[in-house]
Design a protein around this motif. Structure first.
Motif, PDB file in Angstrom:
ATOM      1  N   PRO A 230      -9.971  54.301 -13.533  1.00 50.51           N
ATOM      2  CA  PRO A 230      -9.372  53.185 -14.258  1.00 50.51           C
ATOM      3  C   PRO A 230      -7.921  52.985 -13.843  1.00 50.51           C
ATOM      4  O   PRO A 230      -7.212  53.966 -13.619  1.00 50.51           O
ATOM      5  CB  PRO A 230      -9.448  53.642 -15.726  1.00 50.51           C
ATOM      6  N   LEU A 231      -7.486  51.738 -13.721  1.00 48.06           N
ATOM      7  CA  LEU A 231      -6.086  51.463 -13.380  1.00 48.06           C
ATOM      8  C   LEU A 231      -5.170  52.092 -14.437  1.00 48.06           C
ATOM      9  O   LEU A 231      -4.233  52.801 -14.107  1.00 48.06           O
ATOM     10  CB  LEU A 231      -5.856  49.944 -13.311  1.00 48.06           C
ATOM     11  N   ASP A 232      -5.481  51.841 -15.703  1.00 46.02           N
ATOM     12  CA  ASP A 232      -4.677  52.408 -16.785  1.00 46.02           C
ATOM     13  C   ASP A 232      -5.560  53.344 -17.613  1.00 46.02           C
ATOM     14  O   ASP A 232      -6.363  52.889 -18.427  1.00 46.02           O
ATOM     15  CB  ASP A 232      -4.128  51.264 -17.656  1.00 46.02           C
ATOM     16  N   SER A 235      -6.091  52.773 -21.274  1.00 50.02           N
ATOM     17  CA  SER A 235      -6.664  51.519 -21.781  1.00 50.02           C
ATOM     18  C   SER A 235      -8.169  51.659 -21.971  1.00 50.02           C
ATOM     19  O   SER A 235      -8.906  51.911 -21.003  1.00 50.02           O
ATOM     20  CB  SER A 235      -6.364  50.389 -20.790  1.00 50.02           C
ATOM     21  N   ARG A 237     -10.336  49.379 -22.316  1.00 50.69           N
ATOM     22  CA  ARG A 237     -11.050  48.380 -21.504  1.00 50.69           C
ATOM     23  C   ARG A 237     -11.135  48.818 -20.043  1.00 50.69           C
ATOM     24  O   ARG A 237     -12.135  48.582 -19.369  1.00 50.69           O
ATOM     25  CB  ARG A 237     -10.371  47.011 -21.609  1.00 50.69           C
ATOM     26  N   ASP A 238     -10.066  49.443 -19.532  1.00 53.09           N
ATOM     27  CA  ASP A 238     -10.114  49.936 -18.145  1.00 53.09           C
ATOM     28  C   ASP A 238     -11.065  51.129 -18.022  1.00 53.09           C
ATOM     29  O   ASP A 238     -11.778  51.271 -17.025  1.00 53.09           O
ATOM     30  CB  ASP A 238      -8.710  50.325 -17.657  1.00 53.09           C
ATOM     31  N   ALA A 241     -14.372  49.707 -17.838  1.00 50.11           N
ATOM     32  CA  ALA A 241     -14.579  49.097 -16.515  1.00 50.11           C
ATOM     33  C   ALA A 241     -14.977  50.169 -15.504  1.00 50.11           C
ATOM     34  O   ALA A 241     -15.915  49.989 -14.714  1.00 50.11           O
ATOM     35  CB  ALA A 241     -13.309  48.376 -16.066  1.00 50.11           C
ATOM     36  N   THR A 303     -10.153  51.717  -7.552  1.00 43.48           N
ATOM     37  CA  THR A 303      -9.424  51.601  -8.810  1.00 43.48           C
ATOM     38  C   THR A 303      -9.797  50.272  -9.465  1.00 43.48           C
ATOM     39  O   THR A 303      -9.767  49.234  -8.803  1.00 43.48           O
ATOM     40  CB  THR A 303      -7.910  51.672  -8.556  1.00 43.48           C
ATOM     41  N   THR A 305      -9.946  47.557 -13.068  1.00 46.02           N
ATOM     42  CA  THR A 305      -9.394  47.153 -14.348  1.00 46.02           C
ATOM     43  C   THR A 305     -10.300  46.066 -14.916  1.00 46.02           C
ATOM     44  O   THR A 305     -11.031  45.401 -14.174  1.00 46.02           O
ATOM     45  CB  THR A 305      -7.945  46.643 -14.164  1.00 46.02           C
ATOM     46  N   VAL A 335     -15.111  42.915 -14.208  1.00 45.66           N
ATOM     47  CA  VAL A 335     -14.345  44.049 -13.674  1.00 45.66           C
ATOM     48  C   VAL A 335     -13.738  43.668 -12.331  1.00 45.66           C
ATOM     49  O   VAL A 335     -14.395  43.065 -11.480  1.00 45.66           O
ATOM     50  CB  VAL A 335     -15.237  45.300 -13.520  1.00 45.66           C
TER      51      VAL A 335
END
Ligand code: GBH
Length: 482
Positions: A230-232, A235, A237-238, A241, A303, A305, A335
């Motif tokens: 995940p990018l973050d 998060s 939601r990430d 994803a 990666t 998000t 995504v």
């Protein structure tokens, strides 16, 4: 050796290189070969960069003795190649002895050079006639694959011990039938799901067919894996994803084969898209027929998000407005893949060797270790913007660094318990890089497409020394072992 010690691999470790039929053979209409879906796709305006096709490629069909000699010079003890189904069965059903004989000659040449042939039945070049009959979304194609496996075994079974059914069914299904950036260029998400299931079914049927004929064969399939993050990481939601992409790209293929079931979270993500009539009773037993080998193709970490579109309908509509190709992530179109700013290859893919080590350990622990299935890295390598000197020689320190780093990660994973039997660099030769035509160069050997001259790059010299000694040095990349 002066400084440091060597990181030594087991003496039976396979040191190989990989290629695929459509990417290197050429000889597009020789000895009865019919069109594959890639011939058709490449001829369709706008599909492949510069309209490049594989009709000549590296002319390996005629130059295979030279290419095998090159492998021998590089100390390789294994070669992973694929067969062109349209050479072997031009009408999708009847065997063409002239086409099959090419592979018989190739196998003899390899064995004569002391190189283990590692055969892949299907690396994306479906006979066009079978696409015309419905392609992978049609259940019948799975049965055709098993017949094709049997026909090849009739001729090569006495000499080839290692058989791979499919290369990267994720690409065949989702790039071919959902995103449309691979042949046959269809953009139908439900057809892509049908294709994915039928590819896996075909794998299982082919394994059963081969096993019946010779219980001692080493059988398996090759999957492409991305180490998805995940990018973050804070998060939700990430994180969701990353779970979705890991589910669709990785677990959706390995779990039915190794565990006999599709992952339930992915099935939930696909709610409303997954056709009720797709999976027949008994299919998952066929798909999970025991195998001996799991081939791992690894290039990059990915990666991701969660984009701003809340659901797949909105995301798909937004993509269409922007004229972007559809997302290959069926059911998870919202995504988005992003770059986290680490070095990338000429494909734009993140260079992250640690992802390979993590992946091998995870596969060993979650799927293959307890089943006694051996892992092989069946592809790993990078596209680099190589510039040849006047003699055609390419100094490619970035590629040496890439290979060194990934072999280090393999060695480390083995020390931590992963059962890995070998490594195949992608690729032996610069070749036809699918939708990118000849513009991306993955070879450790340079190919001049005007003269067909082969010139080993610095990475080939380096890899040859590694293969010869069975070790890499522990004191830094780029140093050839002594
Ligand atoms: C393989 O596929 C093929 O087997 C081979 O024929 C091909 O030539 C070779 O790789 C090189 O392309 O954009 O960060 O999300 C590669 C499959 C799937 C690997 C997509 C990279 C995207 C990484 N690829 N993945 S990212």
């Amino acid at each position: 050796m002066t400084a440091g010690t060597a990181l030594t691999f087991p003496s039976d470790f396979l040191w190989g290189a990989a290629t695929a039929s459509y990417q290197i053979e050429g000889a597009g209409s020789v000895d009865g070969r019919s069109d594959s879906i890639w011939d058709t796709y490449a001829r369709t305006p706008g599909m492949v960069l510069h309209g490049h096709d594989g009709s000549v490629a590296c002319d390996h069909y005629h130059r295979y003795p030279e290419d095998v000699a090159l492998m021998r010079e590089l100390n390789l003890n294994a070669y992973r190649f694929s067969l062109a189904w349209p050479r072997v069965m031009p009408d999708g059903r009847t065997v063409n002895p002239a086409g099959l004989d090419f592979y018989s000659r190739l196998v003899d040449e390899l064995l004569g050079a002391g190189i283990t042939p590692w055969l892949t039945l299907y690396h994306w070049d479906l006979p066009q006639v079978l696409e015309d009959a419905g392609g992978w979304p049609a259940r019948d194609t799975a049965y055709r694959l098993a017949e094709y496996a049997a026909a090849v075994h009739d001729v090569l079974g006495d000499r080839v011990r290692h058989w791979t059914t499919l290369n990267e069914p994720w690409c065949s299904a989702f790039l071919g039938y959902a995103q449309g950036r691979h042949a046959p260029g269809r953009t139908e998400p439900v057809a892509a799901l049908r294709a994915a299931h039928h590819l896996l079914l075909g794998h299982g049927l082919a394994v059963q067919e081969l096993r019946r004929r010779d219980p001692s064969l080493q059988l398996g399939l090759t999957l492409n894996f991305t180490d998805t993050r995940p990018l973050d990481p804070s998060s939700p939601r990430d994180l969701d994803a990353a779970r979705r992409i890991d589910g669709l790209a990785n677990r959706f293929f390995v779990e039915p084969v190794m565990l006999g079931a599709y992952p339930s979270d992915v099935m939930e993500d696909l709610d409303g898209l997954w056709p009720d009539d797709l999976v027949h009773e008994g299919d998952l037993e066929v798909i999970s027929t025991p195998i001996d080998v799991l081939g791992v193709n690894y290039y990059a970490t990915q990666t991701v998000t969660a984009g701003c579109e809340p659901d797949h309908a909105a995301a798909t509509a937004a993509q269409a407005r922007r004229h972007d190709p559809p997302s290959p992530a069926v059911g998870s179109e919202h995504v988005v893949t992003v770059r986290r700013g680490i070095p990338v290859s000429d494909m734009g893919w993140e260079i992250a060797p640690e992802g390979l080590g993590d992946l091998l350990l995870r596969l060993h622990k979650d799927y293959t270790g307890t089943a006694g299935v051996r892992l092989y890295v069946t592809e790993n390598g990078m596209a680099d913007d190589d510039v040849p000197d006047a003699e055609g020689f390419v100094d490619d320190p970035r590629r040496v660094g890439y290979l060194d780093g990934h072999l280090r990660a393999v060695h480390d994973a083995m020390e931590r318990g992963a059962d890995v039997g070998g490594y195949f660099v992608w690729s032996l030769l610069d070749n036809y890089e699918w939708a990118w035509g000849y513009t991306k160069r993955f070879g450790i050997v340079r190919v001049d497409y005007d003269t067909q001259r082969r010139t080993p790059k610095a990475s080939a010299r380096w890899y040859g020394a590694v293969a010869g000694s069975g070790s890499i040095r522990d004191d830094g990349p780029g140093l050839a072992p002594q």
